[in-house]
Design an enzyme around this catalytic site. Structure first.
Site, mmCIF file in Angstrom:
data_model
loop_
_atom_site.group_PDB
_atom_site.id
_atom_site.type_symbol
_atom_site.label_atom_id
_atom_site.label_comp_id
_atom_site.label_asym_id
_atom_site.label_seq_id
_atom_site.Cartn_x
_atom_site.Cartn_y
_atom_site.Cartn_z
ATOM 1 N N LYS A 36 -0.540 -5.622 -5.973
ATOM 2 C CA LYS A 36 -1.488 -6.744 -6.120
ATOM 3 C C LYS A 36 -0.870 -7.910 -6.887
ATOM 4 C CE LYS A 36 -5.694 -4.749 -4.861
ATOM 5 N NZ LYS A 36 -7.112 -4.729 -4.833
ATOM 6 N N LYS A 67 -2.567 0.497 4.223
ATOM 7 C CA LYS A 67 -3.917 1.024 4.007
ATOM 8 C C LYS A 67 -4.966 -0.004 4.429
ATOM 9 C CE LYS A 67 -5.899 0.628 0.007
ATOM 10 N NZ LYS A 67 -7.281 0.528 -0.449
ATOM 11 N N LYS A 99 -10.194 -4.124 1.912
ATOM 12 C CA LYS A 99 -11.191 -5.210 2.017
ATOM 13 C C LYS A 99 -10.540 -6.577 1.977
ATOM 14 C CE LYS A 99 -14.125 -3.050 -1.377
ATOM 15 N NZ LYS A 99 -13.170 -2.840 -2.475
HETATM 16 N N1 AQP Z 1 -8.239 2.728 3.453
HETATM 17 C C1 AQP Z 1 -8.921 3.580 2.710
HETATM 18 N N2 AQP Z 1 -9.081 4.862 3.116
HETATM 19 C C2 AQP Z 1 -9.797 5.743 2.363
HETATM 20 N N3 AQP Z 1 -10.405 5.409 1.204
HETATM 21 C C3 AQP Z 1 -10.286 4.135 0.783
HETATM 22 N N4 AQP Z 1 -10.752 3.475 -0.288
HETATM 23 C C4 AQP Z 1 -10.333 2.195 -0.261
HETATM 24 N N5 AQP Z 1 -9.593 1.984 0.824
HETATM 25 C C5 AQP Z 1 -9.546 3.163 1.497
HETATM 26 C C6 AQP Z 1 -11.596 4.089 -1.314
HETATM 27 O O1 AQP Z 1 -12.784 3.314 -1.424
HETATM 28 C C7 AQP Z 1 -13.226 3.350 -2.785
HETATM 29 C C8 AQP Z 1 -13.518 1.971 -3.252
HETATM 30 O O2 AQP Z 1 -12.335 1.202 -3.275
HETATM 31 P P1 AQP Z 1 -12.221 0.018 -4.329
HETATM 32 O O3 AQP Z 1 -13.307 -0.945 -4.090
HETATM 33 O O4 AQP Z 1 -12.151 0.580 -5.689
HETATM 34 O O5 AQP Z 1 -10.870 -0.692 -4.081
HETATM 35 P P2 AQP Z 1 -9.578 -0.294 -3.345
HETATM 36 O O6 AQP Z 1 -9.280 1.149 -3.476
HETATM 37 O O7 AQP Z 1 -8.515 -1.235 -3.802
HETATM 38 O O8 AQP Z 1 -10.093 -0.593 -1.877
HETATM 39 P P3 AQP Z 1 -9.830 -1.794 -0.938
HETATM 40 O O9 AQP Z 1 -10.788 -1.684 0.175
HETATM 41 O O10 AQP Z 1 -8.374 -1.836 -0.605
HETATM 42 O O11 AQP Z 1 -10.247 -3.075 -1.788
HETATM 43 P P4 AQP Z 1 -9.406 -4.307 -2.282
HETATM 44 O O12 AQP Z 1 -8.801 -4.916 -1.059
HETATM 45 O O13 AQP Z 1 -10.432 -5.197 -2.928
HETATM 46 O O14 AQP Z 1 -8.389 -3.797 -3.251
HETATM 47 C C9 AQP Z 1 -12.149 4.051 -3.600
HETATM 48 O O15 AQP Z 1 -12.538 5.390 -3.827
HETATM 49 C C10 AQP Z 1 -10.948 3.993 -2.692
HETATM 50 O O16 AQP Z 1 -10.062 5.076 -2.902
#
Ligand code: AQP
Length: 338
Positions: A123, A204, A207
């Protein structure tokens, strides 16, 4: 059920804590990696699920959009099946103890532990200036979990490293100041723990990733979800061969498996030998069949004036006493003035 006590705090059931950042629109990876497990565990544990807005602001968020996303995420928790009568749903910044405990934990965390985190490295690469919050992100996450003495934390695989760090921080605090925190276990789903981007199966699903075809949003209309899946990156083979699955095809199969809770044998029977066009059509049917009822519930929830606000207020009220007890205990252990 018989109550047990930990550090003078009464416990009826073991606790669960997990959260989602309101940093974008939730996608099927968030659902399969986290929300789906939460719906299951809430029946066996005292469950706390939070919208981690303090985590979201570790990268810039437009204030009006952030506010709207907090409500969208809360409504999606409910639409996914989190029952507010048995689980507490709340916004992280409504419970001031998250930030208070985070400071105490920051003071016992070596900076080298934080600099090693792969999410921090990934990040921070995308930022012109790296905010201190981005480095401290996993300490705040440790505070979220340790505040409730959570025994298990259901998350997707991308959060495993942060959970490992949470355990290290808890153990370090306990060894410096005496037994204070429950050391939590990571709870990963058996399928869907790491859903990959549809446009790039090497990264991965996320969002905040750019690209219209990257993720299927939980609120994507069926025709949009179908189009994204039909355009998903595969490989040059004509049909599914389980002996040599490419990353894109494996990802599509995993998505269907996780939604339907199929065994590997069942997935093989379903897909082995299918041409890629047929595979995608079947996966799109599965995804849409699960999203449609979720989206119906979502519309009902947001259409009921005051309901969401009430759920979030009640959730915060329910969790505050535990958060306050843990902070008091940690302060006393550290010799702070209580
Ligand atoms: N691709 C994924 N597959 C399975 N689980 C996932 N999680 C996120 N992406 C995947 C799980 O969703 C929960 C919430 O995630 P978060 O909001 O804490 O942030 P993150 O893990 O950083 O998810 P994102 O979607 O990639 O968000 P951004 O882009 O904002 O950083 C967690 O339990 C995570 O493991």
């Amino acid at each position: 059920m018989k109550a047990n006590f930990r550090n003078g705090i009464p416990r009826m059931k073991k606790r669960v804590l997990s959260g989602v950042q309101p940093s974008g629109h939730l996608h099927i990876g968030n659902y399969l990696g986290a929300l789906k497990s939460w719906v299951k565990v809430q029946h066996g544990y005292e469950s706390n699920f939070c919208i981690v807005d303090l985590h979201a602001i570790t990268v810039y968020q437009d204030p009006a959009e952030l506010r709207a996303k907090i409500e969208e995420v809360a409504a999606l928790f409910l639409a996914s099946g989190i029952d507010p009568d048995i689980s507490s749903i709340f916004v992280q910044s409504s419970v001031a103890e998250h930030a208070e405990l985070a400071w105490m934990l920051t003071c016992v965390t070596p900076v080298g532990w934080l600099q090693r985190m792969t999410q921090f490295k990934a990040k921070s690469e995308a930022q012109e200036t790296i905010g201190d919050g981005l480095l401290q992100y996993p300490v705040l996450m440790a505070a979220d979990i340790l505040l409730y003495q959570a025994a298990i934390v259901p998350v997707g695989e991308d959060q495993s490293q942060h959970l490992e760090l949470t355990r290290d921080i808890a153990q370090r605090f306990n060894s410096l100041y005496g037994d204070t925190f429950t050391v939590p276990a990571t709870h990963l789903p058996s399928s869907g723990a790491r859903v990959m981007g549809l446009d790039d199966p090497e990264t991965k699903m996320s969002k905040s990733a750019p690209g219209a075809g990257h993720a299927v949003g939980l609120l994507d209309p069926p025709e949009v979800a179908r189009k994204k899946i039909m355009r998903a990156t595969t490989d040059s083979q004509p049909a599914v061969n389980f002996e040599s699955l490419g990353a894109g095809v494996a990802n599509l199969i995993e998505i269907a498996r996780a939604f339907e809770e199929w065994t590997e044998e069942r997935a093989r029977a379903e897909f082995d030998g299918r041409r890629y066009g047929e595979l995608k059509k079947r996966v799109a049917d599965v995804v849409i069949a699960h999203l449609e009822p979720l989206q119906r519930r979502y519309r009902e929830i947001v259409g009921e004036p005051g309901y969401l606000t009430g759920v979030l207020r009640d959730g915060a009220e329910r969790v505050r006493p535990v958060a306050a007890s843990t902070v008091q205990l940690a302060k006393a252990r550290m010799g702070l003035y209580v």
